[in-house]
Write a protein that holds these residues in place. Structure first.
Motif, PDB file in Angstrom:
ATOM      1  N   LEU A  14     -73.476 -93.280  46.132  1.00  8.31           N
ATOM      2  CA  LEU A  14     -73.746 -92.826  44.761  1.00  8.31           C
ATOM      3  C   LEU A  14     -74.268 -91.400  44.651  1.00  8.31           C
ATOM      4  O   LEU A  14     -74.321 -90.856  43.539  1.00  8.31           O
ATOM      5  N   ASP A  15     -74.642 -90.777  45.742  1.00  6.76           N
ATOM      6  CA  ASP A  15     -75.212 -89.419  45.658  1.00  6.76           C
ATOM      7  C   ASP A  15     -74.365 -88.467  44.817  1.00  6.76           C
ATOM      8  O   ASP A  15     -74.891 -87.816  43.916  1.00  6.76           O
ATOM      9  N   PRO A  16     -73.048 -88.406  45.064  1.00  3.72           N
ATOM     10  CA  PRO A  16     -72.249 -87.465  44.272  1.00  3.72           C
ATOM     11  C   PRO A  16     -72.168 -87.840  42.793  1.00  3.72           C
ATOM     12  O   PRO A  16     -71.800 -87.004  41.974  1.00  3.72           O
ATOM     13  N   ALA A  20     -73.950 -87.971  36.918  1.00  3.11           N
ATOM     14  CA  ALA A  20     -73.155 -88.694  35.915  1.00  3.11           C
ATOM     15  C   ALA A  20     -73.806 -90.033  35.560  1.00  3.11           C
ATOM     16  O   ALA A  20     -73.816 -90.450  34.392  1.00  3.11           O
ATOM     17  N   LEU A  21     -74.364 -90.707  36.563  1.00  3.26           N
ATOM     18  CA  LEU A  21     -74.996 -92.005  36.312  1.00  3.26           C
ATOM     19  C   LEU A  21     -76.240 -91.849  35.438  1.00  3.26           C
ATOM     20  O   LEU A  21     -76.448 -92.588  34.476  1.00  3.26           O
ATOM     21  N   ARG A  22     -77.049 -90.829  35.776  1.00  4.80           N
ATOM     22  CA  ARG A  22     -78.248 -90.597  34.963  1.00  4.80           C
ATOM     23  C   ARG A  22     -77.866 -90.241  33.529  1.00  4.80           C
ATOM     24  O   ARG A  22     -78.498 -90.692  32.565  1.00  4.80           O
ATOM     25  N   GLU A 238     -75.556-102.784  27.911  1.00  8.12           N
ATOM     26  CA  GLU A 238     -74.939-101.467  27.761  1.00  8.12           C
ATOM     27  C   GLU A 238     -75.200-100.551  28.960  1.00  8.12           C
ATOM     28  O   GLU A 238     -74.350 -99.735  29.319  1.00  8.12           O
ATOM     29  N   VAL A 239     -76.376-100.692  29.562  1.00  2.00           N
ATOM     30  CA  VAL A 239     -76.672 -99.847  30.726  1.00  2.00           C
ATOM     31  C   VAL A 239     -75.704-100.179  31.860  1.00  2.00           C
ATOM     32  O   VAL A 239     -75.120 -99.283  32.484  1.00  2.00           O
ATOM     33  N   GLN A 240     -75.508-101.481  32.103  1.00  2.00           N
ATOM     34  CA  GLN A 240     -74.603-101.859  33.193  1.00  2.00           C
ATOM     35  C   GLN A 240     -73.176-101.398  32.888  1.00  2.00           C
ATOM     36  O   GLN A 240     -72.463-100.918  33.771  1.00  2.00           O
ATOM     37  N   ALA A 241     -72.766-101.554  31.628  1.00  2.00           N
ATOM     38  CA  ALA A 241     -71.408-101.139  31.262  1.00  2.00           C
ATOM     39  C   ALA A 241     -71.234 -99.636  31.487  1.00  2.00           C
ATOM     40  O   ALA A 241     -70.205 -99.190  32.017  1.00  2.00           O
ATOM     41  N   ALA A 242     -72.239 -98.859  31.102  1.00  2.00           N
ATOM     42  CA  ALA A 242     -72.146 -97.397  31.254  1.00  2.00           C
ATOM     43  C   ALA A 242     -72.072 -97.017  32.734  1.00  2.00           C
ATOM     44  O   ALA A 242     -71.297 -96.134  33.129  1.00  2.00           O
ATOM     45  N   VAL A 243     -72.863 -97.699  33.547  1.00  2.00           N
ATOM     46  CA  VAL A 243     -72.856 -97.448  34.995  1.00  2.00           C
ATOM     47  C   VAL A 243     -71.484 -97.804  35.579  1.00  2.00           C
ATOM     48  O   VAL A 243     -70.896 -97.040  36.358  1.00  2.00           O
TER      49      VAL A 243
END
Ligand code: PLP
Length: 376
Positions: A14-16, A20-22, A238-243
């Motif tokens: 996930l580093d790269p 985007a995740l944040r 929604e957080v999981q969906a966005a991730v």
């Protein structure tokens, strides 16, 4: 210096994507809508498209997804043909729904459902066959469909359990698009994982999708009007969906990494007593690198002494779980499932695994298989 090598490491790749995740999570926080909003709707659409399946419903987790799928299939009071070596999730769902699990054996090479055994076990009261794509190995659902039709039992619904096989394919068609319904778990270590619990049920039939949608939210067919019995609450947030939306475009490359690792293992053990149960060719996605070894505990101890992790997926067959005592089941011959249970061992395999870690495991396997060979 030797590293400690874990069996899986979901944070590794996930580093790269960290930025985007944040950003995605911040967007959800700022939206003020944390359930049944934009992100879940968009993920459902993108994931259905990815699977080639038409319709997708986000749910709380994979086990709920199985329960909802069996409920939507009207499996209550009927039989569900399944395997006994896939971690117990289908059995749990059967019990909640009031269906009878019928356990059939697996193929010795890949430890997935033996299709002839499944078709033979279908009886007058069978409603569903659950095909679990275990370890990322695909079940030939098209063959299963054909064999059921030849038996005159096209009324039996096929539910794929794709929780270990996101992105796998059979004959160029992605899993999730092959059966009547398909269930996915996005538990963090899965090939596509969330930052917590999440799951999905995909299908093509709008009637089934509507039924699932009602069941996953209080039996509602419109707001506050509950019309479908046994409706409950199992939503993707929604957080999981966005991730998951950030991660989905990378799934294929991560699956390639898993396949490459299993390919290296395959070369490393050729000519030894060890065998691989994971098939990284033929559309599989190598969720777990599962080996078979008669001296499994010796192998695990040897690897542990080299700081290499291992695990067993799974040590107890569903029909032998203490919690399922008293559950009415039908149990066919399970000789392959039973012998595999005592020999399987899962070794490290995850996207972001470093070459040095892979080399360390390969060396560990080599020193295990050659132990004794150099003794006089
Ligand atoms: C992980 C898994 C599940 C259950 O998923 P959860 O999201 O943990 O409930 C179901 N089936 C299989 C094959 C799995 O590997």
């Amino acid at each position: 210096m030797s590293l400690s090598v874990p069996v899986s490491a979901p944070a590794r790749s996930l580093d790269p994507l960290s930025h985007a995740l944040r950003g995605a999570i911040q967007r959800v926080v700022d939206s003020g809508r944390w359930l049944k909003g934009m992100e879940t709707a968009a993920f459902e659409e993108e994931f259905a498209e990815y699977c080639g399946a038409g319709l997708c419903l986000g749910v709380g987790n994979g086990t709920d997804g199985l329960e909802l799928a069996l409920r939507a299939a009207s499996a209550a009071g009927r039989e569900v043909v399944t395997v006994a070596n896939a971690g117990g999730y289908t059995t749990t769902a059967c019990r909640l729904v009031g269906a009878t699990p019928v356990y059939v054996d697996v193929d010795d090479a890949r430890l997935t459902m033996n299709i002839e055994a499944a078709v033979n076990a279908v009886g007058p009261n069978t409603r569903v066959v659950v095909a679990t794509h275990l370890y990322g190995n695909v079940v030939d659902v098209e063959l299963l469909t054909r064999r059921l039709a030849q038996k005159g039992r096209s009324d039996v619904l096929i539910v794929e359990d794709c929780s270990q096989a996101h992105g796998a394919s059979v004959g160029g068609r992605r899993v999730g698009s092959l059966g009547d319904m398909a269930v996915f778990s996005f538990y963090p270590t899965k090939n596509l994982g969330a930052f917590g619990d999440a799951g999905a049920v995909v299908c093509r039939d709008a009637g089934l999708h509507d039924e699932l949608a009602a069941l996953h939210q209080y039996g509602w067919t419109s707001r506050y009007r509950s019309t479908v019995p046994y409706g409950r609450n199992s939503r993707m947030d929604e957080v999981q969906a966005a991730v998951l939306r950030v991660k989905l475009p990378h799934l294929d490359e991560w699956n390639d990494e898993r396949r490459r690792i299993v390919g290296v293992y395959g070369s490393a053990i050729s000519g030894t007593d060890l065998r691989l149960a994971t098939d990284h060719t033929d559309g599989g996605v190598a969720h777990l690198a599962v080996f078979r070894c008669e001296a499994r505990d010796d192998l695990r101890n040897h690897l542990a002494s080299l700081a290499i992790g291992s695990d067993v997926h799974y040590p107890v067959l569903d029909c032998d779980q203490e919690s399922q005592r008293g559950l009415h089941v039908r149990r066919e011959t399970l000789s392959c499932s039973e012998s595999a249970r005592d020999e399987i061992v899962t070794l490290p395999c995850f996207p972001g695994m470093m070459d040095a870690e892979l080399a360390q495991v390969v060396d560990g396997l080599a020193s295990f298989t050659s132990r004794g060979a150099s003794e006089p």
